[in-house]
Design an enzyme around this catalytic site. Structure first.
Site, PDB file in Angstrom:
ATOM      1  N   CYS A  68       0.859  -1.174   0.000  1.00  0.00           N
ATOM      2  CA  CYS A  68       0.000   0.000   0.000  1.00  0.00           C
ATOM      3  C   CYS A  68       0.901   1.231   0.000  1.00  0.00           C
ATOM      4  O   CYS A  68       2.126   1.122   0.049  1.00  0.00           O
ATOM      5  CB  CYS A  68      -0.905   0.015   1.226  1.00  0.00           C
ATOM      6  SG  CYS A  68      -2.087  -1.346   1.310  1.00  0.00           S
ATOM      7  N   ASP A 109      -5.627  -7.107   9.307  1.00  0.00           N
ATOM      8  CA  ASP A 109      -4.575  -6.986  10.310  1.00  0.00           C
ATOM      9  C   ASP A 109      -4.433  -5.540  10.769  1.00  0.00           C
ATOM     10  O   ASP A 109      -3.942  -5.278  11.879  1.00  0.00           O
ATOM     11  CB  ASP A 109      -3.250  -7.527   9.778  1.00  0.00           C
ATOM     12  CG  ASP A 109      -2.805  -6.855   8.484  1.00  0.00           C
ATOM     13  OD1 ASP A 109      -3.670  -6.410   7.712  1.00  0.00           O
ATOM     14  OD2 ASP A 109      -1.593  -6.795   8.230  1.00  0.00           O
TER      15      ASP A 109
END
Length: 285
Positions: free
Chosen positions: A2, A98
């Site tokens: 990301c 997560d």
């Protein structure tokens, strides 16, 4: 991967351009967070490559249920499910990501949560109650984290181009040229851009948004495990085999297909061998 980026400044930078510069790192989603603190602007931006919980529940920037903490995060915590059972078993999470486990762990434990993370990550976390911003990089620096800090102004990103997109001048640091030509990279925390640095592996930076005070703290260092220090060769081989197998399996957790890229080197070949019975995994050269 990301993309994360952000700034804290008395002037308004182009946060949208900063996020846009990282779109190639996260083509599935993007988000922004803004807040004014002591007449300065705090901005957090994120571009998402969806790996765990592909739904909108994994959107970032993400805040914990109390609203005190907000995070932009790049990476993966491989043991997030065991952490959920260990520390958050009485809590019903909103997502299967997560990111949320990390956020709620921090909400309960603060920076001590870092000692329990097994993963590769870089993230920025804003504490709205104490008005502090934490910038964190994983133990060995797998995930990138660049920052510019000068005269109380902080600009950061997964790539230098995000910092430049915010309006920081791309000035060559002449002092780094000799080292770059000698080693083909900039040693330690340096870059070829004046004022732009890398956050050290195993460290976090804490910025007091009221006073502007910044400090860097090392939360992890390599250490010798006494019971492994004097192993004989056959035992060491067996120990290494089990640790490698465990490490490979930990990285197979995903809500999208997992593949292995074979470069022809020893490392990717070892990984491929450990995956030889995983028929659902494709290997590419």
């Amino acid at each position: 991967m990301c993309g994360i980026t952000g700034y804290f400044s008395s002037r308004q930078l182009d946060g949208t351009a900063m996020v846009r510069s990282l779109q190639h790192r996260g083509p599935n989603d993007q988000g922004q967070f803004e807040k004014t603190i002591s007449e300065k602007m705090l901005f957090l931006g994120h571009t998402r490559l969806s790996i765990l919980d592909l739904s909108e529940r994994g959107h970032q920037p993400m805040s914990d249920r109390s609203g005190r903490y907000t995070i932009v995060y790049n990476g993966e915590v491989y043991n997030f499910r065991s952490l959920h059972k260990w520390q958050l078993s009485d809590m019903t999470l909103r997502s299967g990501s997560d990111t949320e486990v990390l956020l709620e762990m921090w909400s309960q434990m603060g920076v001590s949560a870092l000692h329990h993370l097994n993963g590769a990550f870089a993230f920025a976390l804003f504490d709205a109650e104490d008005n502090r911003l934490f910038l964190v990089r994983d133990r060995v620096g797998i995930k990138p984290f660049y920052f510019f800090f000068q005269d109380g102004e902080l600009v950061f990103g997964s790539e230098i181009k995000a910092i430049l997109a915010g309006g920081i001048s791309a000035e060559l640091d002449d002092d780094q040229l000799q080292a770059f030509f000698a080693f083909k990279y900039s040693p330690k925390n340096a870059t070829l851009f004046r004022g732009v640095r890398r956050l050290s592996p195993g460290c976090y930076m804490e910025l007091d948004l009221r006073s502007g005070e910044m400090k860097t703290i090392r939360y992890w260092s390599p250490k010798v495990i006494d019971e492994l220090a004097d192993l004989d060769y056959p035992t060491a081989k067996t120990e290494l085999f089990h640790r490698m197998s465990k490490a490979v399996n930990a990285r197979l957790i995903a809500d999208v297909p997992v593949s292995n890229f074979l470069s022809g080197g020893v490392d990717s070949s070892i990984i491929a061998w450990h995956l030889r019975n995983e028929k659902h995994i494709k290997h590419y050269c």
